[in-house]
Design a protein around this motif. Structure first.
Motif, short mmCIF file in Angstrom:
data_model
loop_
_atom_site.label_atom_id
_atom_site.label_comp_id
_atom_site.label_asym_id
_atom_site.label_seq_id
_atom_site.Cartn_x
_atom_site.Cartn_y
_atom_site.Cartn_z
N LYS A 183 0.98 -1.14 -0.04
CA LYS A 183 0.13 0.04 0.07
C LYS A 183 0.51 1.50 0.11
N ALA A 184 -0.04 1.99 -0.67
CA ALA A 184 0.97 4.20 -0.33
C ALA A 184 1.09 3.93 1.07
N LEU A 185 2.13 4.59 1.59
CA LEU A 185 1.90 5.36 2.98
C LEU A 185 2.83 6.08 2.79
N VAL A 186 3.17 6.35 4.37
CA VAL A 186 3.78 7.53 4.36
C VAL A 186 5.17 7.47 4.89
N THR A 187 6.35 7.29 4.17
CA THR A 187 7.32 6.82 3.99
C THR A 187 9.06 8.16 3.84
N ASP A 230 -7.09 13.57 4.86
CA ASP A 230 -6.34 13.34 6.86
C ASP A 230 -4.98 14.51 5.77
N ILE A 231 -4.69 14.92 6.17
CA ILE A 231 -3.36 15.84 5.86
C ILE A 231 -2.44 15.64 6.94
N GLU A 232 -3.70 16.48 8.09
CA GLU A 232 -3.44 15.90 9.34
C GLU A 232 -2.28 14.65 10.01
N GLY A 233 -3.26 13.72 9.57
CA GLY A 233 -2.46 12.21 9.63
C GLY A 233 -1.59 12.21 8.99
N TYR A 234 -1.08 12.63 7.48
CA TYR A 234 0.08 12.75 6.97
C TYR A 234 1.44 12.87 7.22
N ARG A 235 0.89 14.40 7.79
CA ARG A 235 1.68 15.44 8.06
C ARG A 235 2.58 14.77 10.23
N ASN A 236 1.06 13.86 10.82
CA ASN A 236 1.50 13.15 12.50
C ASN A 236 2.82 12.52 11.99
N PHE A 242 6.09 13.12 11.11
CA PHE A 242 6.67 13.70 11.87
C PHE A 242 7.02 11.94 13.26
N ASN A 243 6.48 11.48 12.59
CA ASN A 243 6.33 9.63 13.63
C ASN A 243 7.58 9.02 13.11
N LEU A 244 8.10 9.73 11.54
CA LEU A 244 9.49 8.60 11.51
C LEU A 244 10.41 8.96 11.96
N PHE A 245 10.34 10.07 11.49
CA PHE A 245 11.30 10.69 12.67
C PHE A 245 11.81 11.04 13.95
N GLY A 246 10.50 10.02 15.37
CA GLY A 246 10.46 10.12 16.74
C GLY A 246 9.54 11.42 16.55
N PHE A 247 8.93 12.28 16.70
CA PHE A 247 8.23 13.59 17.02
C PHE A 247 6.95 13.04 16.92
#
Ligand code: NAI
Ligand code: NA
Length: 399
Positions: free
Chosen positions: A272-276, A364-370, A373-378
């Motif tokens: 699936k397409a995912l934020v990475t 869900d641009i909010e979820g994308y952004r979140n 930042f999660n990818l980098f531990g934020f």
């Protein structure tokens, strides 16, 4: 050092060690909550093991079926007041958790495309595990120095035939605009992208592992691909990166031939397409992902990298009857929910409507952004991002 997010374009220049550790813990908890993966892998090599689908694969193997894992990646520890990379902190946290759970876990940090890192990896397998029964190939890189020719190939993300104009979003600001991406000027762009992201290096790995006798009888290997919706075809599946994915998928028969006398088998899994870190660099795709997330979350079928990889292991690669569900081109599809007709129809309708003004509401641009930042531990709860973090974070198995 106080570590806050610092971004430049689609890149985050900083990563937070405790946040990364939280990210890993959450993924481990998820895998454990799904129960044991029956007949799962026991000794696993993950190439590209530190972020995205690779770390999720490593966690699924280790905490889903108690596998010993060796991870190969290219990451940096902290140096001179600069934090380490997210993949470094992820790997440090993963090894610590694995060791506490009594699981073997060691890592190799270096260029997986090189002969030298392949050799080091083989030595480590021989010394500690003898053989591996699963090889996950999850590299994503913008460049590759070819180990035989020494040529440095750089991949490009371009359409092949004609300029491609479509909507894109700056996910930091939420501004939606039209972008035109010029096509390749010559076929070298295709050849270079195929050299970096195609199947040759996967085949080189399997050849070397096989020749060294470190693949177990019945060994499996899996690499990851993507297809996606028609609206991204010009930049993705029909673009330069798509040619590389065609090449990767086209390498399966050659790898199966290498594995045949071991009764081994190679798969490509379409994910699936995912934020990475990799997908956020592709124009147009982040807007698609933010609409996709909205639709899939509303339908209760959203998955992140860890849900995808746990399902890949438990319901595709390691099933009770040993049968692996494949599409008509012989590929595993865990993008099945993304590609569902109702999901795609709703995303396509939203795509037409999307503007800067309505984006927060319809996507869900909010979820994308979140997640970015999660990818980098934020953006993790319970972590004080104003606190000084002076602890030296080591990956236990690496100097
Ligand atoms: P990622 O950027 O999160 O992970 C890349 C991994 O490769 C990291 O562990 C990194 O350290 C490692 N790496 C890069 N260059 C290296 C080198 N020279 N030597 C050693 N390690 C190196 O990427 P992501 O998104 O997890 O991608 C993994 C695979 O999944 C790729 O084939 C990608 O095309 C595919 N995929 C990604 C999708 C997405 O939406 N993100 C969707 C479907 C497939
Ligand atoms: Na990966």
């Amino acid at each position: 050092m106080i570590i806050q997010p610092r971004t430049r374009g689609f890149i985050c220049l900083t990563s937070h060690p405790q946040g990364a550790a939280q990210n890993i813990k959450n993924q481990i908890e998820y895998v454990k909550s799904k129960g044991e993966i029956a007949n799962g892998p026991k000794k696993v090599l993950v190439i590209g093991a530190s972020t995205g689908f690779g770390i999720a694969s490593r966690i699924s193997a280790a905490f889903g079926s108690g596998a010993a894992t060796i991870g190969v990646f290219f990451e940096k520890p902290a140096a001179e007041g600069k934090p380490g990379t997210a993949g470094w902190y992820n790997s440090a946290a993963f090894e610590k958790e694995a060791h506490e759970a009594g699981l073997y876990a060691k890592s190799i940090n270096g260029d997986a495309f090189s002969d030298d890192i392949k050799k080091q990896t083989i030595e480590l397998i021989k010394k500690d595990l003898g053989q591996v029964d699963l090889v996950v190939y999850s590299l994503a890189s913008p460049r590759r120095t070819h180990p035989k020719t020494g040529v440095a190939h750089a991949s490009v993300l371009k359409p092949i035939q004609e300029p491609f104009t479509n909507k894109t979003v700056d996910f930091h600001t939420g501004v939606v605009s039209d972008i035109t991406i010029q096509p390749i000027e010559n076929n070298e762009d295709i050849a270079n992208t195929v050299a970096v992201m195609g199947g040759e290096d996967w085949k080189f790995w399997i050849e070397d592992l096989k020749a060294a006798g470190v693949l177990a009888d019945g060994a499996k290997t899996v690499a990851y691909s993507y297809i996606g919706p028609e609206l991204t075809y010009p930049i993705y599946r029909n673009g330069t990166i798509g040619r590389a994915k065609d090449d990767l998928e086209g390498t399966v028969p050659a790898i199966n031939a290498i594995l045949s006398d071991l009764h081994g088998v190679a798969y490509v899994s379409v994910n699936k397409a995912l934020v990475t870190q990799s997908s956020s660099a592709i124009p147009v795709v982040p807007l698609y992902i933010s609409l996709l997330y909205k639709v899939m979350k509303e339908k209760g079928i959203h998955e992140g990298t860890i849900e995808q990889m746990q399902r890949l292991f438990a319901e595709r690669l390691y099933t009770a009857d040993g049968n692996v569900l494949l599409d008509d081109k012989g590929r595993i599809r865990v993008d099945d929910l993304e590609m569902r007709a109702d999901v795609q129809a709703e995303v396509a309708a939203l795509w037409k409507k999307a503007t800067t003004e309505n984006l927060e509401e319809i996507s869900d641009i909010e979820g994308y952004r979140n997640e970015f930042f999660n990818l980098f531990g934020f953006n993790f709860d319970g972590i004080d991002y104003n606190a000084d973090t002076n602890e030296v974070v080591a990956v236990p198995s690496i100097e």
